[in-house]
Design an enzyme around this catalytic site. Sequence first.
Site: not given
Lengths: 636, 265
Positions: A40, A42-44, A284, A330, A401, A441
């Site tokens: 992967g 993605g960011l991580a 957002s 949320r 989400h 993030l």
Amino acid sequence: MHLDGKIPGGPLPQKWERRKFEYALVSPANRRKYRVLVVGTGLAGASCAATLGELGYRVECVIFHDSPRRAHSIAAQGGINAAKNYQNDGDSVQRLFQDTIKGGDYRAREGNVYRLAEVSLRIIDQCVAQGVPFAREYGGKLANRSFGGAQVSRTFYARGQTGQQLLLGAYQALLRQVQAGTVRISPRTEMLDLVVANGKARGIVARDLVTGELRTFVADAVVLATGGYGNAYFLSTYARNSNATAIWRAHRRGAYFANPCFTQIHPTCIPVSGEHQSKLTLMSESLRNDGRIWVPLRAGDERSPEQIPEAERDYYLERRYPSYGNLSPRDVASRAAKAVCDEGRGVGPSGLGVYLDFSDAIRRLGANVIAERYGNLFDMYAEITGEDPYRTPMRIYPAIHYTMGGLWVDYDLMSTIDGLFVTGEANFSDHGANRLGASALMQGLADGYFIAPLAVGSYLARAKPPAVDATHPAFEAARKDTAARIERLLSARGKRTAASFHRELGKLLWDECGMSRNREGLERALARIPEMRERFYREILIPGHGESLNRELETAGRVADYFELAELICRDALHREESCGGHFREEHQTPDGEALRDDEHFAYVAAWEWREGEPPALHKEPLVFEAAPPMQRSYK
Amino acid sequence: MRIALEVWRQRSPEEPGRFVRYETTEASPDMSLLELLDVINEGLVSEGEEPIAFDSDCREGICGTCGFMVNGLAHGPLQGAATCQVYLRSFRDGETLFLEPFRAHAFPLIKDLVINRSALDRIITAGGYVSVNTGNAPEANTSTIPKDLAEQAMDAAACIACGACIAACPNASAALFTGAKITHLGKLPEGQPERGRRALRMVRAAAAEGFGHCTFAGECETACPKSIPLQVITQMNHDYLAARLRGEGRATARHIEPGTPKKRR
């Protein structure tokens, strides 16, 4: 098995410093002898692979996308939190820590969360140095905005494309290492199994999605950065291809799965429009800075929003939670939306929607300012719905989400399998039962840039994994297993697509284990899922063969794993007899409908162990709160 | 509503491809074009036929995975939208849509509408970054960036690497893509040390991949789902030429073999 979080001793602010000093080191000249596999980007994943490459390890990246830049981190809109206190509004590492622990409804580890808040400072520094074009003030300094669950402005952003810009920063750092020869990337290659040899994670089996070839990757340590599992619900804000197979396969090989029922439902998504819908689109959370959420006061009011006078509107978040108002966290905002829709006050054709209204902000600030802040989000909304949010309020409804649950990891981000590290959304560690906006993030990059690379190095230095190659019996066995699974799917001769089963499973999960859950519904789901799974294997049809690009085969494999995962999600939700964060059990609520936690019995991480042919075993890691003693979570 | 699709079907690069017609009455105006393909594919699969292969992921226009030609236009008829953001309300009832892959020498076809765009990654690999290791960074607010510059950098950084600019270009040039990254980093103080080197290396990498040269036809700007402005190409040319004039990229350590006698001029 006793679950040891391996949290360093000493006072909170010194724990990470202490652990960094405890870490064993690999000398620069020896690093190139170790191979680390990162699944992967993605960011991580990208940040971790790039940093390991910079340190001098040999890194292998495996991704199912055609390019590392496609990972779904790219879709994060609103921003990234950091306790910089540039606004002089009373922020600090301590406050970000407190907000995150409270936001997570006291179901996260103090040690991890404090470290996250600490490291947040360096993330922004790193990203600016990479050339991430964060929003600026006229004086040239970094701008901030507010997000839910906080009373300070600590969110850094790049228009409504913060995830994209942070991911491109990490992606560019990663490709720089490709150029330097430390990182190799295998695109369009999907991990289908983890290989554990002599008790240690030593590689994976993956399918080349273009040729269908099964490939094995051998490494000294494996990092899974494969994201969350929210797509089990079918309709979600996840990308179409985001899936749980990598973490699920690791779970079946011995990695415990923690808090699977902690799923996040985001309050502001575009409502479902029809049966054919393939995914939901997020609007957002930053919109709640200037947008006001309301529904008609009266049930069944079918007037258009412009015709409803101010006095006949119910700004229910501002009414119920005056101190946080539209910026309530949320989970709270989602449940409140569901409550008003259940009362028949929902808006739009389906009655499942509430208004997010910018008319006050446009009157106060002018349309230009609103366009500058949210222009791309407004455009996106207009494209999808055909309505103009500058003129008429947006309609929004909650949707799946993010998943706070994930593979269990200790303080060093290592799972219950030696040498298997899990970063970002794929692990369970930092968000407890509810994640605050702009914190995903932050966590992905904290894990990837600053934590995992050190922890992996220390593991390699201490474990000194002996050499193995792909002829080891464990690799042989994993390859055979994977081939048999593919064969089983291809040999079914039914009539239905995997996607149709996915939709069916997703609907069941959303109905019985979505925004609110109860015993009866969960038991119903647990009875139906195995039956559905059996039908799946009988009734699917996958045209074509396994030796070429075959999207139906890819989908079917992922859906097969969702069935098993869905069962675990429901089982965990059933066992957790309390309401906390995103997990709301109808049996456990206060008289005014707020979540009722049970700290006496459930202040623990529920880590599930896979057992072949029998129900999973539950292991508990008790949570201890010293710096942030649990209290009733109130945003009133 | 009724929509007919003429879709490019090609099982592999070795086999010839052709348009195949699909008609459906299941379309509705609030359905996206990709959702229509999903529906058609479900029908094909239940009849045991191979579904139409196409790439897509986020379905909100940000990941850059999707993209094909719709009636000869990259990403279809809407300015500033990726293929996944095209809804059927943009078409007339009864309309026929021709769908075919992005075509360029440097984008080999994989299957049907799926192509290989890894050449774009290789252009970034050549120099599309700031060389800063994790941990090197100074305090974030020590650098001051005028808002205007930050906004211009962001305009260029919005590129999603979908490849539409290349598919739309008569020369299959990657100038808009390459220029966008050169502009993004070139506008920021952090990108200055490598500015010339970056332009040289990325421009050369694009040429080596087989992308054509830019003749300012301007098709790319129209096709771009993020409306990246043509100015990024001007900036690229400026940075490239300036670097050439300065003789950048030629600096190597002077090595003199021991024992070499003095040369008299």
